[in-house]
Motif scaffolding. Structure first.
Motif, PDB file in Angstrom:
ATOM      1  N   ILE A 115       0.845  -1.191   0.000  1.00  0.00           N
ATOM      2  CA  ILE A 115       0.000   0.000   0.000  1.00  0.00           C
ATOM      3  C   ILE A 115       0.884   1.246   0.000  1.00  0.00           C
ATOM      4  CG2 ILE A 115      -1.783   1.279   1.256  1.00  0.00           C
ATOM      5  CD1 ILE A 115      -2.618  -1.350   2.541  1.00  0.00           C
ATOM      6  N   ARG A 116       0.499   2.268  -0.731  1.00  0.00           N
ATOM      7  CA  ARG A 116       1.249   3.522  -0.690  1.00  0.00           C
ATOM      8  C   ARG A 116       1.003   4.210   0.651  1.00  0.00           C
ATOM      9  NH1 ARG A 116       1.384   6.634  -6.510  1.00  0.00           N
ATOM     10  NH2 ARG A 116       2.154   4.874  -7.755  1.00  0.00           N
ATOM     11  N   MET A 117       2.013   4.865   1.140  1.00  0.00           N
ATOM     12  CA  MET A 117       1.895   5.546   2.427  1.00  0.00           C
ATOM     13  C   MET A 117       0.768   6.575   2.408  1.00  0.00           C
ATOM     14  SD  MET A 117       4.071   4.439   4.726  1.00  0.00           S
ATOM     15  CE  MET A 117       4.234   5.812   5.866  1.00  0.00           C
ATOM     16  N   THR A 118       0.610   7.274   1.293  1.00  0.00           N
ATOM     17  CA  THR A 118      -0.427   8.306   1.207  1.00  0.00           C
ATOM     18  C   THR A 118      -1.828   7.718   1.137  1.00  0.00           C
ATOM     19  OG1 THR A 118      -0.054   8.353  -1.189  1.00  0.00           O
ATOM     20  CG2 THR A 118       1.077  10.021   0.150  1.00  0.00           C
ATOM     21  N   GLU A 119      -1.925   6.403   0.962  1.00  0.00           N
ATOM     22  CA  GLU A 119      -3.236   5.748   0.840  1.00  0.00           C
ATOM     23  C   GLU A 119      -3.642   4.991   2.111  1.00  0.00           C
ATOM     24  OE1 GLU A 119      -2.688   3.267  -2.543  1.00  0.00           O
ATOM     25  OE2 GLU A 119      -2.827   4.924  -4.000  1.00  0.00           O
ATOM     26  N   ILE A 120      -2.797   5.034   3.150  1.00  0.00           N
ATOM     27  CA  ILE A 120      -3.134   4.332   4.391  1.00  0.00           C
ATOM     28  C   ILE A 120      -4.321   5.002   5.060  1.00  0.00           C
ATOM     29  CG2 ILE A 120      -2.346   3.695   6.696  1.00  0.00           C
ATOM     30  CD1 ILE A 120       0.453   3.545   5.703  1.00  0.00           C
ATOM     31  N   LYS A 121      -5.277   4.180   5.450  1.00  0.00           N
ATOM     32  CA  LYS A 121      -6.452   4.670   6.173  1.00  0.00           C
ATOM     33  C   LYS A 121      -6.512   4.024   7.554  1.00  0.00           C
ATOM     34  CE  LYS A 121      -9.267   5.322   1.983  1.00  0.00           C
ATOM     35  NZ  LYS A 121      -8.196   4.974   1.021  1.00  0.00           N
ATOM     36  N   ARG A 122      -7.339   4.626   8.401  1.00  0.00           N
ATOM     37  CA  ARG A 122      -7.538   4.061   9.736  1.00  0.00           C
ATOM     38  C   ARG A 122      -8.019   2.618   9.661  1.00  0.00           C
ATOM     39  NH1 ARG A 122      -9.013   7.196  14.289  1.00  0.00           N
ATOM     40  NH2 ARG A 122     -10.724   5.744  14.523  1.00  0.00           N
ATOM     41  N   SER A 123      -8.803   2.313   8.627  1.00  0.00           N
ATOM     42  CA  SER A 123      -9.335   0.955   8.493  1.00  0.00           C
ATOM     43  C   SER A 123      -8.212  -0.065   8.273  1.00  0.00           C
ATOM     44  CB  SER A 123     -10.320   0.889   7.319  1.00  0.00           C
ATOM     45  OG  SER A 123      -9.702   1.275   6.102  1.00  0.00           O
ATOM     46  N   HIS A 124      -7.138   0.346   7.577  1.00  0.00           N
ATOM     47  CA  HIS A 124      -5.988  -0.548   7.396  1.00  0.00           C
ATOM     48  C   HIS A 124      -5.346  -0.858   8.751  1.00  0.00           C
ATOM     49  CE1 HIS A 124      -5.898   1.269   3.174  1.00  0.00           C
ATOM     50  NE2 HIS A 124      -6.115  -0.013   2.990  1.00  0.00           N
ATOM     51  N   ILE A 125      -5.180   0.181   9.551  1.00  0.00           N
ATOM     52  CA  ILE A 125      -4.548   0.009  10.865  1.00  0.00           C
ATOM     53  C   ILE A 125      -5.419  -0.859  11.760  1.00  0.00           C
ATOM     54  CG2 ILE A 125      -3.605   1.198  12.865  1.00  0.00           C
ATOM     55  CD1 ILE A 125      -2.112   1.776  10.273  1.00  0.00           C
ATOM     56  N   GLN A 126      -6.710  -0.587  11.769  1.00  0.00           N
ATOM     57  CA  GLN A 126      -7.622  -1.356  12.615  1.00  0.00           C
ATOM     58  C   GLN A 126      -7.632  -2.834  12.216  1.00  0.00           C
ATOM     59  OE1 GLN A 126     -10.016   0.290  15.317  1.00  0.00           O
ATOM     60  NE2 GLN A 126      -9.006  -1.654  15.764  1.00  0.00           N
ATOM     61  N   MET A 151       4.589   5.870  12.147  1.00  0.00           N
ATOM     62  CA  MET A 151       3.693   6.789  11.441  1.00  0.00           C
ATOM     63  C   MET A 151       3.887   8.235  11.894  1.00  0.00           C
ATOM     64  SD  MET A 151       2.102   5.090   9.155  1.00  0.00           S
ATOM     65  CE  MET A 151       3.526   3.983   9.006  1.00  0.00           C
ATOM     66  N   GLN A 152       4.228   8.442  13.151  1.00  0.00           N
ATOM     67  CA  GLN A 152       4.507   9.805  13.591  1.00  0.00           C
ATOM     68  C   GLN A 152       5.787  10.314  12.941  1.00  0.00           C
ATOM     69  OE1 GLN A 152       2.500  11.887  15.406  1.00  0.00           O
ATOM     70  NE2 GLN A 152       4.031  13.345  14.661  1.00  0.00           N
ATOM     71  N   TYR A 153       6.761   9.441  12.794  1.00  0.00           N
ATOM     72  CA  TYR A 153       7.984   9.805  12.077  1.00  0.00           C
ATOM     73  C   TYR A 153       7.654  10.172  10.636  1.00  0.00           C
ATOM     74  CZ  TYR A 153      12.591   9.237   9.890  1.00  0.00           C
ATOM     75  OH  TYR A 153      13.747   9.427   9.178  1.00  0.00           O
ATOM     76  N   ALA A 154       6.744   9.419  10.009  1.00  0.00           N
ATOM     77  CA  ALA A 154       6.353   9.691   8.625  1.00  0.00           C
ATOM     78  C   ALA A 154       5.696  11.066   8.497  1.00  0.00           C
ATOM     79  CB  ALA A 154       5.413   8.605   8.119  1.00  0.00           C
ATOM     80  N   VAL A 155       4.907  11.440   9.490  1.00  0.00           N
ATOM     81  CA  VAL A 155       4.287  12.769   9.482  1.00  0.00           C
ATOM     82  C   VAL A 155       5.365  13.845   9.591  1.00  0.00           C
ATOM     83  CG1 VAL A 155       2.815  14.347  10.787  1.00  0.00           C
ATOM     84  CG2 VAL A 155       2.073  11.992  10.415  1.00  0.00           C
ATOM     85  N   PRO A 164      -2.342   8.015  10.694  1.00  0.00           N
ATOM     86  CA  PRO A 164      -3.547   7.180  10.642  1.00  0.00           C
ATOM     87  C   PRO A 164      -3.748   6.317  11.880  1.00  0.00           C
ATOM     88  CG  PRO A 164      -1.822   6.171   9.331  1.00  0.00           C
ATOM     89  CD  PRO A 164      -1.284   7.495   9.803  1.00  0.00           C
ATOM     90  N   THR A 165      -2.758   6.287  12.783  1.00  0.00           N
ATOM     91  CA  THR A 165      -2.897   5.448  13.983  1.00  0.00           C
ATOM     92  C   THR A 165      -3.562   6.175  15.145  1.00  0.00           C
ATOM     93  OG1 THR A 165      -0.737   6.066  14.912  1.00  0.00           O
ATOM     94  CG2 THR A 165      -0.786   4.237  13.331  1.00  0.00           C
ATOM     95  N   ILE A 166      -3.741   7.495  15.002  1.00  0.00           N
ATOM     96  CA  ILE A 166      -4.315   8.259  16.108  1.00  0.00           C
ATOM     97  C   ILE A 166      -5.725   7.773  16.431  1.00  0.00           C
ATOM     98  CG2 ILE A 166      -5.142  10.553  16.805  1.00  0.00           C
ATOM     99  CD1 ILE A 166      -2.808  11.761  15.306  1.00  0.00           C
TER     100      ILE A 166
END
Length: 427
Positions: A115-126, A151-155, A164-166
């Motif tokens: 998955i592309r980083m810009t396409e990660i959604k909360r649903s992927h994490i969940q 993910m915070q590093y990515a931001v 997306p993990t928040i």
């Protein structure tokens, strides 16, 4: 995959108007850097001019707010490996790196690596959390830690604009037991009579000092191996814990002499691990006796002795490995009819003794080198299931190892004197 992290350090930008591009619409963004370098980025493939303008307005908003994503085509797999090797490996211990590497390579990448980083959604994490929790709650907690941190590093590096993990929680069955919580019971921890038996039996083994440092000072095993005579304040009778032995990040066995790869001086686990703790008279006298042995070996083996100043060392002065104690410790347990418990439970016993003697939990945290008071209480001091003996059963242990005033016959011991010493130290 290599990233040029300098790309996210642009100082200005220019966004051009929407124009037709290959029968569709798009626009161009130019990032301007302090040295005058200009890097163009083309945003194209929009079916209508309106759609392209809408995206252009969004880009302008991100540029003004500082959330503009510089790296638009990075996949999760490439990012996670970059973060692991370039960001984490130089900063964490080898043990932590191996744990993180296992989570990244065996859990995160198989689940969402393409998955592309810009396409990660909360649903992927969940979905990732639920899948891991179904197999192992402990792994699920580690996955959550890795994802939150990466993910915070990515931001921060403008690889994604929103973390997306928040607010994405683990499944409820995982939350019932907090990550740092572990109950102590008599099946996993020695009682006082057993501790005395272990200390006495260890006198004839090479790990006597290691046993004392674990059960009477509460040191971690890698901290024990890193203690030097120069860390002792012989006037105030305190120990300054300031290093551990282990693997240095970004190194291989070929970088060091034989059998020294895992015995390098490295930083401690957390900032709170750097601490100064009082030494009971019983342990202090044992250190003095061990120093006599050290000096004797140094004189006897002047040509081969490695004068590295470690208290726990071989007869040639070489530091002990992380697992040196294991064979001797297990034999001590077996030969003396003691429960087959982990070495780390000696540290648990130390903490339990302090808590049962009404030491302030904050002071106990200081001794243990914990970052938060609640960790000491949750992990080592669950009073509902603490070692199943009463306070009276502590007395033989206290009489044996806690300092009293010296008498003509040598050093005696008392609980009151010990408590007084600790209280003065904390004041």
């Amino acid at each position: 995959m290599e990233f040029d992290l300098k790309l996210q350090q642009f100082v200005d930008w220019k966004v051009y108007n929407v124009t037709p591009i290959k029968n569709k619409f798009g626009y161009r963004v130019v990032l301007i850097y302090a040295d005058g370098t200009k890097i163009p980025q083309q945003k194209s493939g929009f079916a209508t001019k309106k759609a392209a303008n809408t995206d252009r307005d969004k880009t302008l908003g991100e540029l003004y707010s500082g959330t503009y994503v510089v790296y638009t085509s990075v996949k999760v797999k490439d990012f996670m490996l970059f973060w692991l090797e370039k960001e984490m490996r130089p900063r964490i211990t080898s043990g932590s790196y191996e744990t993180y590497s296992n989570i990244v390579n065996n859990h995160v990448i198989p689940a969402m690596g393409n998955i592309r980083m810009t396409e990660i959604k909360r649903s992927h994490i969940q979905s990732l959390y639920y899948e891991e929790a179904a197999a192992s709650t402990s792994i699920a907690r580690l996955v959550k830690t890795v994802m939150n941190t990466s993910m915070q590093y990515a931001v921060n590096k403008k690889i994604i604009s929103i973390n997306p993990t928040i607010d994405v929680a683990l499944p409820k069955q995982v939350e019932k037991k907090a990550y740092h919580t572990r109950n102590i019971d008599s099946q996993k921890t020695l009682n006082m009579e057993q501790v005395l038996r272990l200390i006495e039996a260890s006198r004839e083994t090479p790990i006597h000092m290691q046993v004392l440092f674990a059960v009477l000072l509460g040191l971690r095993r890698c901290e024990i191996n890193g203690v030097k005579y120069s860390d002792i304040d012989y006037i105030n009778r305190t120990l300054k814990v300031q290093r551990q032995l282990g693997k240095k990040p970004n190194t291989t066995a070929e970088d060091f002499p034989a059998k020294m790869f895992t015995k390098q001086e490295i930083g401690l686990k957390t900032p709170s691990s750097y601490r100064t703790i009082p030494i009971p008279d019983y342990v202090f006298e044992a250190i003095l006796e061990e120093r006599k042995v050290y000096e004797k070996n140094r004189r006897r083996r002047s040509g081969t002795f490695q004068d590295l100043d470690y208290i726990c060392c071989s007869t040639y002065g070489r530091p002990r490995s992380k697992d040196f104690h294991w064979r001797h410790y297990k034999k001590l347990l077996e030969d003396n009819g003691l429960p087959d418990i982990r070495w780390h439970d000696l540290r648990s016993t130390f903490c339990t003794i302090l808590l049962k003697n009404n030491f302030n939990p904050k002071a106990v945290s200081q001794f243990m080198g914990h970052a938060k008071e609640i960790i000491t209480i949750d992990v080592y001091g669950d009073t509902a299931e603490i070692i199943e003996d009463c306070l009276d059963d502590l007395q033989p242990f206290i009489d044996e190892v806690i300092p009293k005033e010296e008498s003509e016959g040598g050093t005696d011991f008392s609980e009151d004197n010990y408590i007084e010493q600790i209280s003065e130290f904390l004041a």
